[in-house]
Design a protein around this motif. Sequence first.
Motif, PDB file in Angstrom:
ATOM      1  N   ALA A  57       7.579 -12.958  11.639  1.00 49.15           N
ATOM      2  CA  ALA A  57       6.149 -13.206  11.459  1.00 49.15           C
ATOM      3  C   ALA A  57       5.136 -11.943  11.879  1.00 49.15           C
ATOM      4  O   ALA A  57       5.272 -11.047  12.622  1.00 49.15           O
ATOM      5  CB  ALA A  57       5.692 -14.214  12.578  1.00 49.15           C
ATOM      6  N   PRO A  58       4.119 -11.591  10.889  1.00 50.62           N
ATOM      7  CA  PRO A  58       3.334 -10.560  11.217  1.00 50.62           C
ATOM      8  C   PRO A  58       2.478 -10.626  12.497  1.00 50.62           C
ATOM      9  O   PRO A  58       2.165 -11.810  12.841  1.00 50.62           O
ATOM     10  CB  PRO A  58       2.335 -10.491   9.863  1.00 50.62           C
ATOM     11  CG  PRO A  58       2.352 -12.061   9.532  1.00 50.62           C
ATOM     12  CD  PRO A  58       3.685 -12.415   9.902  1.00 50.62           C
ATOM     13  N   ARG A  59       2.457  -9.399  13.151  1.00 47.41           N
ATOM     14  CA  ARG A  59       1.659  -9.320  14.294  1.00 47.41           C
ATOM     15  C   ARG A  59       0.439  -8.629  14.023  1.00 47.41           C
ATOM     16  O   ARG A  59       0.281  -8.309  12.942  1.00 47.41           O
ATOM     17  CB  ARG A  59       2.472  -8.747  15.346  1.00 47.41           C
ATOM     18  CG  ARG A  59       3.593  -9.332  15.600  1.00 47.41           C
ATOM     19  CD  ARG A  59       4.693  -8.631  16.686  1.00 47.41           C
ATOM     20  NE  ARG A  59       4.068  -8.016  17.766  1.00 47.41           N
ATOM     21  CZ  ARG A  59       4.643  -7.092  18.636  1.00 47.41           C
ATOM     22  NH1 ARG A  59       5.848  -6.884  18.375  1.00 47.41           N
ATOM     23  NH2 ARG A  59       4.083  -6.733  19.651  1.00 47.41           N
ATOM     24  N   PHE A  60      -0.650  -8.552  14.967  1.00 42.47           N
ATOM     25  CA  PHE A  60      -2.069  -7.940  14.650  1.00 42.47           C
ATOM     26  C   PHE A  60      -2.184  -6.862  15.487  1.00 42.47           C
ATOM     27  O   PHE A  60      -1.621  -6.544  16.565  1.00 42.47           O
ATOM     28  CB  PHE A  60      -2.836  -9.071  15.243  1.00 42.47           C
ATOM     29  CG  PHE A  60      -2.691 -10.218  14.383  1.00 42.47           C
ATOM     30  CD1 PHE A  60      -1.977 -11.409  14.870  1.00 42.47           C
ATOM     31  CD2 PHE A  60      -3.351 -10.502  13.255  1.00 42.47           C
ATOM     32  CE1 PHE A  60      -1.744 -12.455  14.199  1.00 42.47           C
ATOM     33  CE2 PHE A  60      -3.282 -11.547  12.531  1.00 42.47           C
ATOM     34  CZ  PHE A  60      -2.326 -12.635  12.672  1.00 42.47           C
ATOM     35  N   ASN A  61      -2.915  -6.045  14.811  1.00 44.44           N
ATOM     36  CA  ASN A  61      -3.382  -4.480  15.374  1.00 44.44           C
ATOM     37  C   ASN A  61      -4.806  -4.871  15.480  1.00 44.44           C
ATOM     38  O   ASN A  61      -5.620  -5.738  15.135  1.00 44.44           O
ATOM     39  CB  ASN A  61      -3.100  -3.454  14.377  1.00 44.44           C
ATOM     40  CG  ASN A  61      -1.867  -2.749  14.458  1.00 44.44           C
ATOM     41  OD1 ASN A  61      -1.089  -3.138  15.388  1.00 44.44           O
ATOM     42  ND2 ASN A  61      -1.356  -2.339  13.328  1.00 44.44           N
ATOM     43  N   ALA A  62      -5.560  -3.948  16.104  1.00 44.09           N
ATOM     44  CA  ALA A  62      -6.995  -4.097  16.418  1.00 44.09           C
ATOM     45  C   ALA A  62      -7.755  -4.244  15.253  1.00 44.09           C
ATOM     46  O   ALA A  62      -9.003  -4.923  14.966  1.00 44.09           O
ATOM     47  CB  ALA A  62      -7.520  -2.899  17.272  1.00 44.09           C
ATOM     48  N   GLY A  63      -7.147  -3.736  13.958  1.00 44.89           N
ATOM     49  CA  GLY A  63      -7.795  -3.540  12.674  1.00 44.89           C
ATOM     50  C   GLY A  63      -7.266  -4.837  11.802  1.00 44.89           C
ATOM     51  O   GLY A  63      -7.900  -4.889  10.577  1.00 44.89           O
ATOM     52  N   GLY A  64      -6.621  -5.558  12.456  1.00 45.52           N
ATOM     53  CA  GLY A  64      -6.324  -6.898  11.469  1.00 45.52           C
ATOM     54  C   GLY A  64      -4.597  -6.991  11.410  1.00 45.52           C
ATOM     55  O   GLY A  64      -3.844  -6.484  12.323  1.00 45.52           O
ATOM     56  N   THR A  65      -4.381  -7.844  10.447  1.00 43.34           N
ATOM     57  CA  THR A  65      -2.833  -7.836  10.363  1.00 43.34           C
ATOM     58  C   THR A  65      -2.076  -6.885   9.767  1.00 43.34           C
ATOM     59  O   THR A  65      -2.681  -6.232   8.985  1.00 43.34           O
ATOM     60  CB  THR A  65      -2.586  -9.234   9.364  1.00 43.34           C
ATOM     61  OG1 THR A  65      -3.236 -10.338   9.880  1.00 43.34           O
ATOM     62  CG2 THR A  65      -1.107  -9.585   9.264  1.00 43.34           C
ATOM     63  N   SER A  66      -0.919  -6.413  10.506  1.00 46.54           N
ATOM     64  CA  SER A  66       0.066  -5.363  10.309  1.00 46.54           C
ATOM     65  C   SER A  66       1.137  -6.185   9.608  1.00 46.54           C
ATOM     66  O   SER A  66       2.071  -6.610  10.368  1.00 46.54           O
ATOM     67  CB  SER A  66       0.323  -4.583  11.260  1.00 46.54           C
ATOM     68  OG  SER A  66       0.845  -3.705  10.787  1.00 46.54           O
ATOM     69  N   TYR A  67       1.338  -6.208   8.326  1.00 44.45           N
ATOM     70  CA  TYR A  67       2.339  -6.845   7.582  1.00 44.45           C
ATOM     71  C   TYR A  67       3.685  -6.316   7.779  1.00 44.45           C
ATOM     72  O   TYR A  67       4.799  -6.925   7.605  1.00 44.45           O
ATOM     73  CB  TYR A  67       1.904  -7.179   6.196  1.00 44.45           C
ATOM     74  CG  TYR A  67       0.845  -7.758   5.839  1.00 44.45           C
ATOM     75  CD1 TYR A  67      -0.394  -7.470   5.761  1.00 44.45           C
ATOM     76  CD2 TYR A  67       1.091  -9.183   5.900  1.00 44.45           C
ATOM     77  CE1 TYR A  67      -1.648  -8.199   5.338  1.00 44.45           C
ATOM     78  CE2 TYR A  67      -0.095  -9.954   5.826  1.00 44.45           C
ATOM     79  CZ  TYR A  67      -1.212  -9.488   5.534  1.00 44.45           C
ATOM     80  OH  TYR A  67      -2.382 -10.271   5.258  1.00 44.45           O
ATOM     81  N   GLY A  68       3.710  -5.241   8.222  1.00 44.95           N
ATOM     82  CA  GLY A  68       5.247  -4.530   8.617  1.00 44.95           C
ATOM     83  C   GLY A  68       5.510  -4.782  10.147  1.00 44.95           C
ATOM     84  O   GLY A  68       6.634  -4.375  10.499  1.00 44.95           O
ATOM     85  N   LYS A  69       4.679  -5.127  10.866  1.00 47.81           N
ATOM     86  CA  LYS A  69       4.666  -5.125  12.139  1.00 47.81           C
ATOM     87  C   LYS A  69       5.336  -6.565  12.532  1.00 47.81           C
ATOM     88  O   LYS A  69       4.277  -7.545  12.687  1.00 47.81           O
ATOM     89  CB  LYS A  69       3.374  -4.892  12.855  1.00 47.81           C
ATOM     90  CG  LYS A  69       3.257  -5.017  14.384  1.00 47.81           C
ATOM     91  CD  LYS A  69       2.377  -4.458  15.122  1.00 47.81           C
ATOM     92  CE  LYS A  69       2.092  -4.319  16.445  1.00 47.81           C
ATOM     93  NZ  LYS A  69       0.502  -4.010  16.771  1.00 47.81           N
ATOM     94  N   LEU A  70       6.485  -6.820  12.927  1.00 52.64           N
ATOM     95  CA  LEU A  70       6.927  -8.225  12.800  1.00 52.64           C
ATOM     96  C   LEU A  70       7.730  -8.466  14.171  1.00 52.64           C
ATOM     97  O   LEU A  70       8.241  -7.845  14.710  1.00 52.64           O
ATOM     98  CB  LEU A  70       8.037  -8.296  11.503  1.00 52.64           C
ATOM     99  CG  LEU A  70       7.551  -8.211  10.142  1.00 52.64           C
ATOM    100  CD1 LEU A  70       8.725  -8.199   9.154  1.00 52.64           C
ATOM    101  CD2 LEU A  70       6.482  -9.219   9.623  1.00 52.64           C
TER     102      LEU A  70
END
Lengths: 116, 112
Positions: free
Chosen positions: A91-104
């Motif tokens: 499942a994607p996680r979030f950075n301050a700038g929004g969803t980070s699709y490679g950060k799972l």
Amino acid sequence: SQELEQSPQSLIVQEGKNLTINCTSSKTLYGLYWYKQKYGEGLIFLMMLQKGGEEKSHEKITAKLDEKKQQSSLHITASQPSHAGIYLCGAPRFNAGGTSYGKLTFGQGTILTVHP
Amino acid sequence: EAGVAQSPRYKIIEKRQSVAFWCNPISGHATLYWYQQILGQGPKLLIQFQNNGVVDDSQLPKDRFSAERLKGVDSTLKIQPAKLEDSAVYLCASSVRQSEAFFGQGTRLTVV
């Protein structure tokens, strides 16, 4: 952080049989990835689901996302020995700038064995 | 298109030694990730880079792990000193914005 639970943890099937792997999240799903991994190797991208109710197919593999149930399923039709491996949902996680699709955040994996 | 390259593929070291892993992402991919996968578990994110800046290193054990991405391309992950529990596969992945991550073959580390 998001918790993903996969079931079953392992699966042994005879070639030609259908099978389903489930991935359930303890938190809201904003998307869901499926990867396949051969033992000790890297991950191979299978499919990405972004919207509730979305269903995607590639060859004999179909994945669905049920946002209400916070769940995704991966279905293999007429399994073959080449389908054997470890299936991981992420499942994607979030950075301050929004969803980070490679950060799972990944589930623990489902080990699939297909006997000829 | 060339994939994510990692080296070495395998490494065996004794505890308290140091080790370094190298990753070359797919050309043009600004985002690079290092994941740790312990046997029987899913990968766990250690650090995320955007170009040469760190975006998230909240799960990196900074007392012994370090990572850098000089010039925003290649990256190295170092462990010093290694512990037995660091035995795992270390996976590097890269992506462009709003796309899936592509993974390398991984480096299997055994600490004895």
